[in-house]
Design an enzyme around this catalytic site. Structure first.
Site: not given
Length: 1108
Positions: A17, A84-86, A89
């Site tokens: 990311s 949003d990825e974080l 994750i």
């Protein structure tokens, strides 16, 4: 549903990311390259259109990854996509256990945690127009991820090294280095553990090269591949370069420059992952790799030039590099100065059976009903892993009938795959060394090195150097008892190569197959090609020999006719179509014969045409001979003459010309009446064995006055003879020290005059001697003078009184005597260290022993009740050995005192249970102990069930760490000198030793005995039942003088070697006591050279019990 999605199969190793403009073209691209080199699969988002929110494809990729790496840069928070990825994750980490790693790239972790400074400004812009719920979720995610420890780019002045470390950390977290290709491979963990100790991976300041050496088919390549699979991910660059055999000369020759360039090009292309690299000079490897930390395996190296081309110098590689070389040729490693070499040994019988079963049954144990067949197959494969795998695979799914059919084939032929592998080493030998290989395979396997050397030394074969070359190439090895040993499959290869020399048996170099030999002898078809014949006649009761059988075999040098499985004589007969029955006396033997060994020879003499001028050894035991030949023969080369058990032999020929004769044996030649005086002048004659010659009486008065098995006085023995046997027990295989007189079986009441030059008076055990004159015992020749000890062996069952013992004696043996007590003056023998009083049936008490005593052997003393030491021996550094087997009348208080001796190294005595002092107990053969704050000393006790046979008894204690690493080993090897059972009742064996290696000059790191957990494993010969075991751990204060018990104070400050084997003047060892104790430290398991006579038994037993 969410849970189901999060537990889906892992498609990627890593999901990164990141904010593309900050890191994609520089940092991230380098990281991807390192991941690829380590086989790490990374999700790449090329082609995915980024929008305001992450799409289902990215969510799926995150969930299908084992590790997520969050690269936090200055502008990371400027992207709602990244945020949003974080969030996703961290959700996967919480719900699915995903590994999350962080990299702070040009950003301070505190700015991320607090969303402050430039990072905070970017985050606030992204939050504009978002709901409070979204802003809170992002903020919490950033705060949380900032707390995860990671790499900080601002702390690195070399980004390349940082990338390398990150890739290494990811690899470690993924644990992708464990390859399932090698799971369950028998013995692999032990191999890798030993290699790991050689590699010293923790030392990154040096380049290290190690060798892996062993015979073809032993598993070197497999071990190297498993090691490479385990370690390759820990190195930025790694390469396994296999199948190097012949690479330097298969096309153009060793010195061809283009060939060397080609080899370097192939190597660099592979390690740098750059196909078809072109190089212009042989310095390319150094130029490319001198600053790189690399792992390189060079497999199957068979030429030194390969190493010079690929890894000539340590300086060619960066610090921390490791180069592993596998080879069959030890000389290559030595020439390249590779000193750390792992010798791959054959698996044990148990391991070999497992290897076979994995291939034949696809399981680690034998299928029901196939037990005996599987053992036979493993034996025929000689425990060679290649053979076990190849043959096992061919038997997969087969019936018992098919197994039995293939067994018969295995006994006569090699599998083609096995032959192809084994033959490579043979084909590379020089012709002279190939010839030595065939000599050993067909004639001299398992023979003494000296014997083989003497047989071949004048044959233009360069035998001494040739044997060295064969050993370096792992084609033979020398056993601990000095024999040349060739593996069974290599021996079969050699014999198969001889069979391929010609379709006509008589045109081959060696004849070993019975049918071929019978054909050649019956038809006289032998030729000058034949060098040796080795004929087992046990399965051929009738033998037809043509009168001209040996006529054309002009080069015949070795003839051996023996009875393999039978003691019956072979009769001569007429083969169908032959005109006459030949007389052996009429046959011609040719003058090049060097070895003649013919058991049960049926003739009454050797042929008159027999020409023995080249003969080195003549062995004709159990023959029909009445005499060898007439007259005086030229015997200048003869070294050994053996006519044992030739009951019809009436005379020995004149041996005056046998000037090199060393050994003469004619045991149980019951018809022998004449013995020549010619041996008086044979200066090299060292050994004469002649007991049981009942009719042997008068010869030249200069040598013997009267000599028979019933003689009452000694002959005037010639001074050059070291070993003289007349009378005594059945033949015992052991080597005797020089200047010894063996007089067992005599009817002496009083010992007569003993010649001055006799240095050892041997074996009075079956005599009737009641008294030995003081002047005899005082003779300096009887009590041998040696640098370490003097010994006096006067054992005899009728000896009832001992009037004098010289003060210089350090070892006294009174075994089998009729004494009832130890004389008082023994306490004044201040040099006495070993007292042996075994089988003294009338002995009641052992008292007044000197303070110098280290070892007491009183086995089988049926009446013994008391054992007391003088007050001077209460020092803890006194008696270390107390052997009291079958002393069933020992006083209970004496037994308690002996058991409580804390520093006696070896104790054996009757007992019914492990004493309470041994606080750690188990009814098994192993026990785990946590020593806590104890010192580095222990005492172990095992309770053995009765042993009725009179056999070797070996008790072994292995001390291992909880990881299975051998820390220490204490072994006790005993044999029973009498005919009674080893153990009439249950017995206790007590052994003591160290919990660490610090006492051995710190050769290995000291084990932390305060926190470690130890496993004690006990084994005993022939799996004799261990009823119970126990361990006692000592604290430091036990080293102080302790006077709690008034009778015995055993201890130890001597060396670890026990003096139970007496060395006479020439250093030859002889078992004279009944126990050999040996203690081995972990560092000595691979390399210690055993020096005592029976150490090879200890070593073999350790191998079988897995304590090596």
């Amino acid at each position: 549903m969410a849970s189901s999605a999060l537990t889906c199969s892992r498609r990627y190793h890593v999901f990164p990311s990141f904010h593309g403009p900050d890191v994609r073209t520089r940092f991230l691209s380098h990281l991807h390259k390192h991941f690829e080199s380590k086989g790490i699969t990374t999700f790449k988002d090329q082609g995915i259109e980024r929008g305001q929110r992450i799409g289902p494809e990215l969510v799926q990729a995150i969930r299908q990854s084992r590790v997520s790496i969050v690269v936090l840069s200055k502008n990371y928070a400027s992207s709602s996509w990244c945020l949003d990825e974080l969030v996703e994750i961290l959700k996967c980490q919480k719900d699915g256990g995903q590994i999350v790693m962080t990299i702070f790239y040009d950003v301070d972790p505190s700015h991320v945690r607090k969303q402050s400074d430039d990072f905070g400004i970017a985050f606030k812009k992204t939050c504009q127009g978002k709901t409070e719920m979204e802003k809170l979720r992002w903020s919490q995610a950033l705060t949380y991820v900032a707390e995860i420890a990671g790499e900080h780019s601002i702390k690195w002045d070399d980004e390349a090294r940082m990338v390398e470390k990150i890739a290494m950390n990811v690899s470690d977290r993924l644990n992708v280095t464990v390859s399932r290709d090698f799971e369950g491979m028998v013995g692999m963990e032990a191999h890798l553990r030993k290699l790991d100790s050689l590699l010293q991976l923790g030392n990154c300041d040096q380049v290290k090269m190690i060798g892996v050496w062993g015979p073809a088919g032993i598993g070197k390549t497999t071990i190297a591949r498993a090691l490479f699979s385990q370690l390759s991910s820990h190195f930025p660059l790694s390469c396994f370069l296999g199948n190097l055999k012949g690479s330097c000369r298969s096309i153009m020759g060793v010195d061809d420059y283009d060939m060397k360039l080609c080899l370097q090009s192939q190597f660099l292309s592979k390690i740098l992952n750059q196909p078809n690299m072109k190089i212009l000079n042989l310095g390319a490897v150094q130029e490319w790799l001198q600053d790189q930390r690399v792992l390189i395996v060079l497999d199957d190296v068979d030429d030194l030039q390969q190493l010079k081309v690929l890894a000539k110098e340590h300086s060619w590689f960066g610090n921390g590099s490791r180069i592993i070389v596998t080879t069959e040729d030890f000389k290559i490693l030595k020439a390249h100065k590779i000193n750390d070499v792992y010798h791959v040994d054959f698996p044990s019988e148990e391991e070999a059976l497992k290897i076979l079963c994995l291939s034949a049954f696809e399981q680690s144990s034998v299928q029901d009903g196939f037990e005996e067949l599987a053992k036979k197959v493993a034996m025929l494969c000689g425990n060679l892993p290649l053979g076990l795998c190849v043959v096992g695979s061919s038997l997969l799914g087969e019936t018992k009938a098919e197994w039995e059919l293939q067994l018969s084939g295995l006994e006569t032929n090699l599998d083609r795959k096995i032959e192809d592998v084994l033959r490579v080493g043979y084909d590379k030998l020089l012709m002279t060394h190939q010839s030595i290989f065939l000599h050993i395979a067909c004639f001299f396997n398992n023979e003494d090195v000296d014997h083989v050397t003497s047989m071949l030394v004048d044959s233009n074969l360069d035998v001494r150097n040739g044997l060295k070359i064969l050993a370096e190439k792992a084609l033979v090895h020398t056993s601990t008892d000095g024999k040349i040993v060739m593996h069974y499959l290599l021996q079969k290869l050699g014999r198969q190569l001889v069979l391929q020399q010609s379709n006509e048996p008589g045109k081959r170099q060696f004849l070993v197959e019975a049918q071929d030999i019978m054909h050649v002898l019956a038809n006289g078809t032998g030729t000058e090609s034949v060098l040796g014949i080795s004929f087992d006649v046990s399965k051929n009761r009738e033998l037809s020999i043509s009168r001209r059988a040996f006529e054309e075999m002009r080069n015949l040098q070795f003839l051996r006719v023996y009875m393999g499985d039978s003691s019956e004589n072979v009769s001569l007969c007429t083969a169908e179509g032959m005109e006459f029955v030949p007389r052996l006396e009429d046959m011609e033997f040719l003058p090049r014969l060097r070895l003649l060994h013919w058991s049960s020879y049926p003739g009454i003499s050797l042929p008159p045409t027999f020409r023995p001028e080249s003969l080195i050894e003549l062995h004709m035991p159990s023959s029909k001979l009445e005499k060898l030949w007439k007259g005086i023969q030229p015997l200048v080369n003869l070294k050994k003459l053996n006519l044992n058990f030739s009951f019809e032999l009436k005379e020995i020929p004149n041996l005056s010309r046998a000037t090199n004769l060393e050994t003469l044996a004619f045991i149980q030649c019951t018809s022998l009446v004449k013995f020549p005086s010619s041996i008086m002048n044979l200066d090299r004659l060292k050994t004469v064995r002649m007991w049981g010659c009942n009719k042997l009486q008068v010869t030249d008065g200069r040598f013997y006055k009267k000599y028979s098995s019933r003689m009452s006085s000694f002959p005037d023995i010639t001074r050059n003879i070291d070993n003289f046997w007349d009378g005594g027990p059945p033949f015992v295989v052991r080597r005797f020290p020089p200047k010894r007189l063996d007089v067992a079986g005599r009817d002496f009441k009083r010992l007569p005059h003993v010649p001055e030059h006799v240095r050892k008076l041997q074996d009075l055990s079956s005599s009737h001697i009641e008294r030995i004159p003081a002047q005899t015992l005082a003779s300096p020749s009887i009590v041998s003078r040696r640098s370490h000890h003097q010994r006096l062996d006067i054992a005899g069952r009728e000896l009832t009184r001992l009037t004098h013992v010289p003060e210089r004696v350090t070892r006294l043996d009174l075994s089998g005597s009729g004494i009832e007590r130890i004389p008082d003056y023994i306490s004044g023998l201040h040099r006495l260290q070993t007292l042996i009083i075994e089988n003294c049936r009338k002995l009641i008490s052992v008292e007044h022993l000197p303070s110098s005593l280290k070892s007491l052997h009183a086995n089988n003393c049926a009446s013994l009740e008391r054992v007391e030491f003088s007050m001077f021996s209460q020092d803890s550094d006194s008696v270390r050995e107390l052997m009291l087997r079958n002393c069933l009348r020992l006083d209970e208080q004496v037994t308690r005192v002996i058991i409580n001796r804390r520093f006696a190294k070896y104790v054996c005595l009757p007992g019914e249970q492990v004493p309470s002092e041994f606080t750690h107990k188990a009814t098994a053969n192993s026990i785990t102990v946590s020593p806590g704050d104890a010192s580095s000393r222990f005492k172990a006790c095992i309770l053995l069930s009765p042993i009725k046979d009179n056999a070797l008894l070996h008790v072994n204690c292995c001390l291992k760490s909880k990881e299975g690493v051998l820390i220490n080993q204490v072994s006790c090897l005993a044999y029973n000198s009498g005919h009674s059972p080893q153990l009439r009742t249950q017995h206790l064996f007590i052994l003591s030793g160290d919990l660490s290696l610090s006492r051995q000059q710190n050769k290995t790191p000291q084990v932390d005995v305060d926190t470690s957990e130890f496993l004690f494993e006990f084994t005993c010969t022939d799996n004799h039942k261990i009823v119970e075991c126990g361990v006692q751990i000592f604290k430091e204060e036990v080293k102080k003088r302790n006077t709690e018990w008034p009778i015995l104070k055993p201890g130890d400050k001597t060396t670890d070697h026990i003096d139970d084997y007496g060395n006479d003047d020439d250093g030859v060892c002889e078992p004279v006591g009944n126990i050999s104790c040996q203690r081995e430290k972990a560092e000595a398991v691979e390399s210690t050279k055993h020096t005592d006579c029976w150490s090879f038994i200890v070593k073999s037993w350790n191998h079988l019990t897995g304590c090596n």
